[in-house]
Enzyme design. Structure first.
Site, PDB file in Angstrom:
ATOM      1  N   TYR A   1       0.827  -1.206   0.000  1.00 18.17           N
ATOM      2  CA  TYR A   1       0.000   0.000   0.000  1.00 18.17           C
ATOM      3  C   TYR A   1       0.867   1.265   0.000  1.00 18.17           C
ATOM      4  CZ  TYR A   1      -3.890  -3.112   1.189  1.00 18.17           C
ATOM      5  OH  TYR A   1      -4.834  -4.099   1.183  1.00 18.17           O
TER       6      TYR A   1
ATOM      7  N   GLU B   1     -16.760 -13.814  16.811  1.00 20.90           N
ATOM      8  CA  GLU B   1     -15.708 -14.339  15.939  1.00 20.90           C
ATOM      9  C   GLU B   1     -14.506 -14.834  16.745  1.00 20.90           C
ATOM     10  OE1 GLU B   1     -16.552 -11.692  11.888  1.00 20.90           O
ATOM     11  OE2 GLU B   1     -14.921 -11.132  13.232  1.00 20.90           O
TER      12      GLU B   1
ATOM     13  N   ARG C   1     -24.309  -9.775  27.645  1.00 19.07           N
ATOM     14  CA  ARG C   1     -25.094  -8.963  28.573  1.00 19.07           C
ATOM     15  C   ARG C   1     -26.584  -9.316  28.527  1.00 19.07           C
ATOM     16  NH1 ARG C   1     -27.020  -3.442  28.093  1.00 19.07           N
ATOM     17  NH2 ARG C   1     -26.122  -3.413  26.004  1.00 19.07           N
TER      18      ARG C   1
ATOM     19  N   LEU D   1     -19.982  -0.103  10.511  1.00 21.58           N
ATOM     20  CA  LEU D   1     -18.559  -0.137  10.863  1.00 21.58           C
ATOM     21  C   LEU D   1     -17.857  -1.333  10.209  1.00 21.58           C
ATOM     22  CD1 LEU D   1     -18.862   0.731  14.676  1.00 21.58           C
ATOM     23  CD2 LEU D   1     -18.957   2.241  12.692  1.00 21.58           C
TER      24      LEU D   1
ATOM     25  N   THR E   1     -14.798  -2.246   7.092  1.00 21.19           N
ATOM     26  CA  THR E   1     -13.745  -1.708   6.223  1.00 21.19           C
ATOM     27  C   THR E   1     -14.213  -1.504   4.778  1.00 21.19           C
ATOM     28  OG1 THR E   1     -12.027  -2.675   7.622  1.00 21.19           O
ATOM     29  CG2 THR E   1     -11.409  -2.088   5.367  1.00 21.19           C
TER      30      THR E   1
ATOM     31  N   ARG F   1     -14.370   5.906  -2.157  1.00 21.21           N
ATOM     32  CA  ARG F   1     -14.325   5.856  -3.618  1.00 21.21           C
ATOM     33  C   ARG F   1     -15.416   6.739  -4.229  1.00 21.21           C
ATOM     34  NH1 ARG F   1     -15.014   0.822  -4.093  1.00 21.21           N
ATOM     35  NH2 ARG F   1     -17.157   0.759  -4.843  1.00 21.21           N
TER      36      ARG F   1
ATOM     37  N   VAL G   1     -20.797 -10.118   6.577  1.00 22.20           N
ATOM     38  CA  VAL G   1     -20.472 -11.491   6.967  1.00 22.20           C
ATOM     39  C   VAL G   1     -19.904 -11.489   8.377  1.00 22.20           C
ATOM     40  CG1 VAL G   1     -18.848 -13.398   6.588  1.00 22.20           C
ATOM     41  CG2 VAL G   1     -20.130 -12.460   4.667  1.00 22.20           C
TER      42      VAL G   1
ATOM     43  N   HIS H   1     -26.080 -27.890  -8.685  1.00 17.70           N
ATOM     44  CA  HIS H   1     -26.171 -29.023  -7.769  1.00 17.70           C
ATOM     45  C   HIS H   1     -24.899 -29.871  -7.816  1.00 17.70           C
ATOM     46  CE1 HIS H   1     -28.256 -32.036  -5.370  1.00 17.70           C
ATOM     47  NE2 HIS H   1     -27.753 -32.952  -6.196  1.00 17.70           N
TER      48      HIS H   1
END
Length: 412
Positions: free
Chosen positions: A47, A129, A146, A266, A268, A276, A299, A396
């Protein structure tokens, strides 16, 4: 880390497919961490190199506003015609005794060894997760929630089916419990003290002991405190999230914000998409370009994973009226588990708006949910109807074919 836990699940299933995988204690957490860290470091380098290739100046340091369109980084002042705030958020710890000794999702990725016993506090997707990863790697894991359910912003049937699968897999969950204190024992382990508040029952105290790690995943807060937003005239809500309109515009002219710092969706990919669209609007003369937050595919990398897009049943009933929606759902065993001892179920749900039966919500819990959701998301965003799903030839044998072969309503 989700994939690592999934590999361990497959190893448990391997014997049912005729493979001898009887060796024990072969998982090397330290090796995995080293390779994962190297991978992340390489990505960060890529990056950074891409920024250089595009002639983008990279300045490393903490920035703070000094005026409407000026920021200071390490004493050097910079001015911009447009300013984008995308600083994200950070995990929140509760205001209870001993919280400072606990970890968050940030520290989870820094663990040098895999603990034998862990307490995870939280009921959102990060808590679910991490608890699922640890449990499937053989860690004695307890999840503290909770309320009486996890993932409470998701469709109720989706959450219930995941809770059922977690229970069947031996995942320990302590519901209706709030933390009161974390204490450290003489042997170095942690003790959790909390209060159980079940409906129509008197509160009672609970003590859970012997944890090597206690991890809080109870939410995140935006990193806006040190930005000096008041000097730029940028308004925030009472939690520190930056207020923006549908075009990511803040209260200050030509100052924008995207991502977790706005407190909405929230994720990414959402921040990337919003950025964009903003770039196209500002620099490509697309004046009406903006992100549509209505249908965001999501997901949860739980075990099994969840894929969801659109409205929950409760949201659809509130928006359109219960009499104006129709529910299709199915529950079955994935063919992969036809040979295995464990028999987790796949659950699918379509929420359709009458009379045309436009699909306004699509939800799945089960093996492969993470991969199948992206394609179906295109259909939902495009306004697909149940009739169009029905007219699509099934592939299938797959789990995904169930979405185009469901022909009954409100039955499982």
């Amino acid at each position: 880390m989700f994939m690592t836990a999934a590999v361990n699940e497959a190893l448990h299933d391997a014997k049912d497919y005729g493979f001898d995988v009887s060796k024990k204690n072969q998982f090397d957490w330290a090796m995995l961490k080293e390779k994962r860290d190297a991978y992340v470091k390489r990505l960060n380098g890529i990056y950074k190199n891409n920024l250089a290739k595009d002639n983008i100046t990279y300045i490393e340091g903490a920035a703070t506003f000094t005026g409407p369109h000026t920021v200071s980084v390490d004493g050097v002042e910079y001015e911009g015609e447009h300013i984008l705030i995308a600083v994200g958020g950070t995990p929140t710890l509760p205001n209870i005794p001993g919280a400072e000794m606990c970890d968050t999702s940030d520290q989870f990725f820094e663990w040098e060894t895999l603990p034998e016993k862990v307490l995870v506090v939280g009921a959102g997707y990060i808590a679910v997760e991490i608890a699922g990863i640890l449990h499937n790697l053989g860690v004695d894991t307890t999840l503290v929630a909770r309320r009486g359910a996890i993932l409470r912003t998701f469709d109720e049937d989706v959450a219930k089916n995941l809770m059922s699968e977690m229970s069947d897999a031996g995942q320990k969950v302590q519901y209706h419990t709030t933390p009161d204190a974390i204490e450290k024992a003489e042997d170095g382990t942690f003790t959790f003290k909390g209060t159980v508040r079940e409906p129509e029952q008197e509160p009672k105290q609970i003590t859970l002991e012997g944890f090597e790690k206690v991890l809080f995943a109870i939410g995140r807060h935006p990193l806006t405190e040190t930005l000096g937003l008041d000097k730029a005239g940028v308004d925030m809500d009472n939690r520190g999230h930056i207020l923006v309109d549908e075009y990511q515009q803040t209260s200050a002219e030509r100052v924008y914000a995207v991502g977790d710092v706005c407190g909405k969706a929230l994720l990414t990919p959402v921040a990337i998409a919003a950025g964009r669209h903003l770039s196209h609007r500002l620099f490509n003369k697309e004046a009406d370009r903006k992100l549509d937050y209505k249908n965001i595919p999501t997901v949860v990398f739980s075990h099994p994973p969840i894929g969801t897009i659109g409205l929950t049943q409760a949201e659809a009933e509130e928006k359109y009226g219960a009499e104006n929606i129709k529910i299709y759902q199915s529950k079955f065993t994935n063919m992969y588990f036809a040979m295995t001892t464990r028999k987790p179920k796949t659950y699918m749900k379509l929420i359709c708006k009458l009379p045309e039966e436009q699909i306004v919500g699509l939800h799945v819990v089960g093996l492969g949910a993470d991969e199948m959701l992206q394609g179906f998301s295109v259909a939902v965003v495009s306004g697909a109807t149940k009739k169009q799903f029905d007219s699509t030839v099934a592939i299938h044998p797959t789990s995904a074919e169930e979405f185009v072969t469901m022909n009954w309503g409100l039955s499982v």
